[in-house]
Scaffold this active site. Structure first.
Site, PDB file in Angstrom:
ATOM      1  N   ASP A 526       0.870  -1.316  -0.019  1.00 33.56           N
ATOM      2  CA  ASP A 526       0.254   0.045  -0.383  1.00 33.56           C
ATOM      3  C   ASP A 526       0.478   1.669   0.021  1.00 33.56           C
ATOM      4  OD1 ASP A 526       0.515   0.849   3.157  1.00 33.56           O
ATOM      5  OD2 ASP A 526      -0.570  -0.922   3.096  1.00 33.56           O
ATOM      6  N   ASP A 540       3.914 -14.642  -1.828  1.00 33.24           N
ATOM      7  CA  ASP A 540       4.739 -15.803  -1.661  1.00 33.24           C
ATOM      8  C   ASP A 540       3.823 -16.906  -3.192  1.00 33.24           C
ATOM      9  OD1 ASP A 540       6.003 -15.311   0.118  1.00 33.24           O
ATOM     10  OD2 ASP A 540       4.424 -16.374   2.019  1.00 33.24           O
ATOM     11  N   GLU A 606      19.406 -23.577 -17.425  1.00 32.48           N
ATOM     12  CA  GLU A 606      19.211 -22.734 -16.616  1.00 32.48           C
ATOM     13  C   GLU A 606      20.837 -22.500 -16.240  1.00 32.48           C
ATOM     14  OE1 GLU A 606      14.545 -24.256 -15.611  1.00 32.48           O
ATOM     15  OE2 GLU A 606      16.989 -25.155 -14.172  1.00 32.48           O
TER      16      GLU A 606
HETATM   17  C1  DGJ Z   1       6.446 -14.858   4.099  1.00 37.87           C
HETATM   18  C2  DGJ Z   1       7.292 -13.798   2.749  1.00 37.87           C
HETATM   19  O1  DGJ Z   1       6.791 -13.809   2.444  1.00 37.87           O
HETATM   20  C3  DGJ Z   1       8.608 -14.719   2.507  1.00 37.87           C
HETATM   21  O2  DGJ Z   1       9.363 -14.295   1.421  1.00 37.87           O
HETATM   22  C4  DGJ Z   1       8.958 -15.202   3.614  1.00 37.87           C
HETATM   23  O3  DGJ Z   1       9.926 -14.296   3.629  1.00 37.87           O
HETATM   24  C5  DGJ Z   1       8.055 -15.970   5.100  1.00 37.87           C
HETATM   25  N1  DGJ Z   1       7.526 -15.016   5.066  1.00 37.87           N
HETATM   26  C6  DGJ Z   1       9.710 -16.419   5.468  1.00 37.87           C
HETATM   27  O4  DGJ Z   1       8.522 -16.992   7.596  1.00 37.87           O
END
Ligand code: DGJ
Length: 723
Positions: A526, A540, A606
């Site tokens: 944000d 993630d 790769e």
């Molecule tokens: C959530 C984050 O989005 C990840 O990239 C990683 O850092 C984990 N937490 C670690 O616990």
């Protein structure tokens, strides 16, 4: 870029870029909204825009509160639409009525104490301050409106001061509203969940209310504090659009209401379901800034305008001249690493040309999984026998810098900190403490708690040359209260103020550190966070196909140079999908760019691609970070193909990425229309050698040819030829 008051018409005019914003002061002291949109030049009398009239069976008068477009609507005197202000006096009566007292026009932009906001100096910006008062309540409100040279934005916010004797509670104190004279718009919002953040959603406006909010304690995975209204029938390249974006990282609420008269009103601010503001005599309340943006030329114009605004006035300069190409060990090792394993990654990464190694979760306390050690910010010497100093020396011997993950807001029950201070977590005495990711949150609203945590982190950062910090936060706030918070009603707000204070402190103590934001992936992406963190981890989900949607939604308002994006391994850890390296690269390129893998586990082919990819990113980094971002849509696009790109401000160069997600049978070769190039300039496409005018690229399109596989992609580079 003037702001002026025309005393004859009682109209304030704010002008910047190609827009103007008009406020009408009524004789009775109410401030009404007259107009926001394309510049009207020397403003003629546009009082008719108030459309004042008496309405049937409603509040009396020719300027009935039931229908007037308001600058800062409040509840209690006949405006029955969504309010910005709801105030409850000591008797429990709900009524507020702010009337104009005086105004000031200031050079520059006074910053809201303790909160992030657009920054600008006196040459770039002017601010109108309207002082209003509800004398019955003893409440003063200062409405701030800033306009910034060359931008179609109005940054508005409000500060309250209470002068009454008996306590009053602002059960809602939003940042502002946007009044539109009709409802002929589509609403674009950005919703999702963990691993599916900021997916674009469109809906027609309906009579009544449509809203988004967060109750998670952060701005959240589920909705983003951004609303876009696009003129119905408009497109990427045409039609009026408005955006409202809250510069705040906590619980928010935003509603668009289509009124009984067919007008539309957007209100936005700190969520009033989960936070209210008790006010005592002499108290001041400073609320977050709301950025309003107007664009005449469609959604593309809107996006590019907001990117320019945020790059110039929100995102602070990165301490790095160029964003570093980083490698993060999270998906490579999770918690299972030691010095040797990390050195293996560092060595390969350095060999490929990367700049920075970021050590993620698991380096502190005795943390081997997510069940322990948050709050114990000292190095686990079993994993790193020579501490961070040792790791950084090793990185440095390969020419790489060191970055570090932290989660300062969280606390594990299995930690020295918790054992010493079991009451330092956010909780409500007498209630069970809800766990999420097996952890609790530290009550950082208590100065001694945030100080103890910050001091630990500071000494870690002083122990080694760390030049990058990834600040994570992995759970929602529950049982939102704490023994230390004076006024529990506003706990959600105080939590965010405390967070901002900690981040500010980090910046002051370590100006050379690049701060990356993160919250269980992209739960706090944000404008508030962008003020502190020039880049934020977007999600993630590192699957390149999912990332096309996540990054497209994120880039609707937030500049591409702020969007954390990495190439990861296949099969992808979140979706199991196997997308070719070329396409993973093409997608990650459209962001901060980095890697989240163990190079030692890549195939030889790769691995050999890495140096080339990094050199390519380095070559075009400034075009991607500073160029104009275009979403290219074309009738020739098949299925859910994706195409976007970057065109330099001087139109001398462009970079385009095209991804076919799903191969279709029996289709024509693909052609994509590329808008944004200078029509008369001739461009040569670097990989095919083809020469096209900007007009041809825009109107006839570029021949991409046939695609044979799912997730096949092309990267194109166009260079202007000397004419
Ligand atoms: C959530 C984050 O989005 C990840 O990239 C990683 O850092 C984990 N937490 C670690 O616990």
């Amino acid at each position: 870029m003037p702001i002026r008051f025309d005393g004859t018409q009682s109209v304030f005019t704010l002008q910047a870029g190609s827009m103007c914003y008009l406020i009408k002061l009524l004789e009775d002291g109410r401030l009404c909204h007259l107009y926001y949109g394309a510049d009207l030049g020397d403003v003629p009398s546009v009082d008719y825009l108030l459309r004042a009239c008496g309405t049937g069976y409603s509040v009396d008068g020719e300027q009935s509160p039931s229908i007037m477009p308001m600058e800062y609507p409040s509840f209690g005197t006949g405006d029955l639409r969504e309010s910005c202000l709801i105030a409850r006096n000591h008797l429990g009566q709900y009524c507020a009525d702010l009337r104009f007292q005086s105004y000031e026009i200031l050079p520059g932009k006074p910053m809201p104490t303790g909160l992030p906001a657009l920054f600008a100096d006196g040459d770039d910006c002017e601010t109108l301050v309207l002082l209003c008062e509800d004398s019955a309540l003893g409440l003063e409100a200062k409405l701030f409106y800033s306009v910034l040279r060359g931008h179609n934005a109005v940054a508005r916010r409000v500060e309250f001061r209470y002068t009454g004797e008996l306590p009053v509670t602002l059960t809602r104190a939003f940042s502002g509203c946007l009044e539109l004279p009709d409802d002929g718009y589509e609403l674009l919002t950005f919703h999702g969940a963990w691993a599916r953040e900021r997916t674009l959603h469109r809906a027609a406006l309906n009579p009544g209310r449509q809203g988004i909010f967060s109750h998670s304690g952060g701005s959240g995975h589920v909705h983003n504090p951004l609303m876009v209204l696009q003129r119905s029938g408009g497109g990427e390249d045409f039609g009026q659009c408005y955006a409202a974006n809250l510069v705040y990282s906590g619980n928010f609420a935003a509603t668009v209401e289509v009124s009984h008269m067919g007008t539309a009103r957007v209100v936005m601010g700190v969520d009033s379901d989960t936070c209210s503001f008790p006010m005592t005599k002499g108290e001041t309340l400073v609320l977050p800034e709301l950025v309003l943006f107007y664009a005449e030329g469609g959604l593309g114009d809107l996006t590019r305008g907001i990117h320019d605004l945020y790059r110039e006035h929100l995102v602070r300069k990165s301490p790095f001249a160029k964003r570093p190409v980083l490698i993060n060990n999270w998906e490579a090792t999770y918690f299972d690493f030691d010095q040797q394993k990390l050195e293996g990654i560092i060595k390969e990464a350095a060999h490929a040309g990367m700049d920075l190694f970021v050590l993620d979760d698991g380096w502190f306390g005795h943390r081997d999984d997510d069940g322990s050690s948050l709050g114990d910010w000292f190095v686990n010497t079993r994993k790193l026998p020579n501490g961070l100093q040792g790791l950084s020396a090793s990185a440095s011997s390969y020419g790489m810098k060191l970055g570090l993950w932290v989660e300062p807001e969280s606390i594990s029950e299995d930690s020295e900190l918790y054992r010493a201070h079991p009451d330092w977590c956010i909780h409500i005495p007498g209630r069970e403490r809800t766990r999420s990711r097996r952890q609790l949150l530290a009550d950082i609203t208590r100065p001694e708690v945030r100080d103890a945590i910050y001091t630990q982190i500071k000494s870690v950062l002083e122990s080694a040359p760390v030049c990058y910090v990834k600040w994570d936060m992995n759970r929602p706030v529950t049982e939102p209260g704490g023994v230390g918070a004076g006024r529990q009603e506003r706990f959600a707000f105080d939590y965010i103020l405390a967070l901002y204070e900690m981040m500010e402190r980090l910046h002051k103590d370590f100006p050379e550190i690049l701060l990356e934001g993160c919250s269980a992936g992209g739960a706090r992406f944000d404008p508030g966070m962008l003020y502190y963190c020039p880049q934020i981890w977007a999600s993630d989900n590192t699957d390149a196909s999912a990332r096309l949607d996540i990054q497209l939604g994120t880039a609707f308002a937030y500049p591409v140079c702020t969007i954390g994006s990495h190439v990861s391994m296949v099969p992808n850890h979140q979706t199991g999908r196997e997308i070719p390296m070329e396409t993973r690269f093409a997608v990650a390129l459209c962001g901060t760019f980095g890697y989240e893998l163990d190079p030692g586990r890549l195939s030889q082919k790769e691995l050999e691609q890495l140096p080339e990819q990094i050199a390519f990113f380095n070559r075009y980094e400034s075009l991607i970070a500073q160029g104009d971002y275009y979403r290219f849509y074309s009738p020739a696009n098949q299925g859910d193909d994706c195409c976007f790109g970057f065109i330099a401000k001087d139109k001398r160069q462009g970079l385009v990425v095209f991804v076919q997600r799903c191969r279709q049978a029996n289709v024509l070769p693909k052609v994509v229309r590329l808008t944004g190039f200078a029509p008369k300039t001739r461009y040569q496409e670097r990989f095919t050698g083809g020469i096209y005018t900007g007009a041809a690229l825009c109107h006839a399109g570029f021949p991409l040819g046939a695609f044979h596989n799912d997730f096949e992609s092309r990267i194109l580079v166009f260079d202007a030829l000397e004419s």
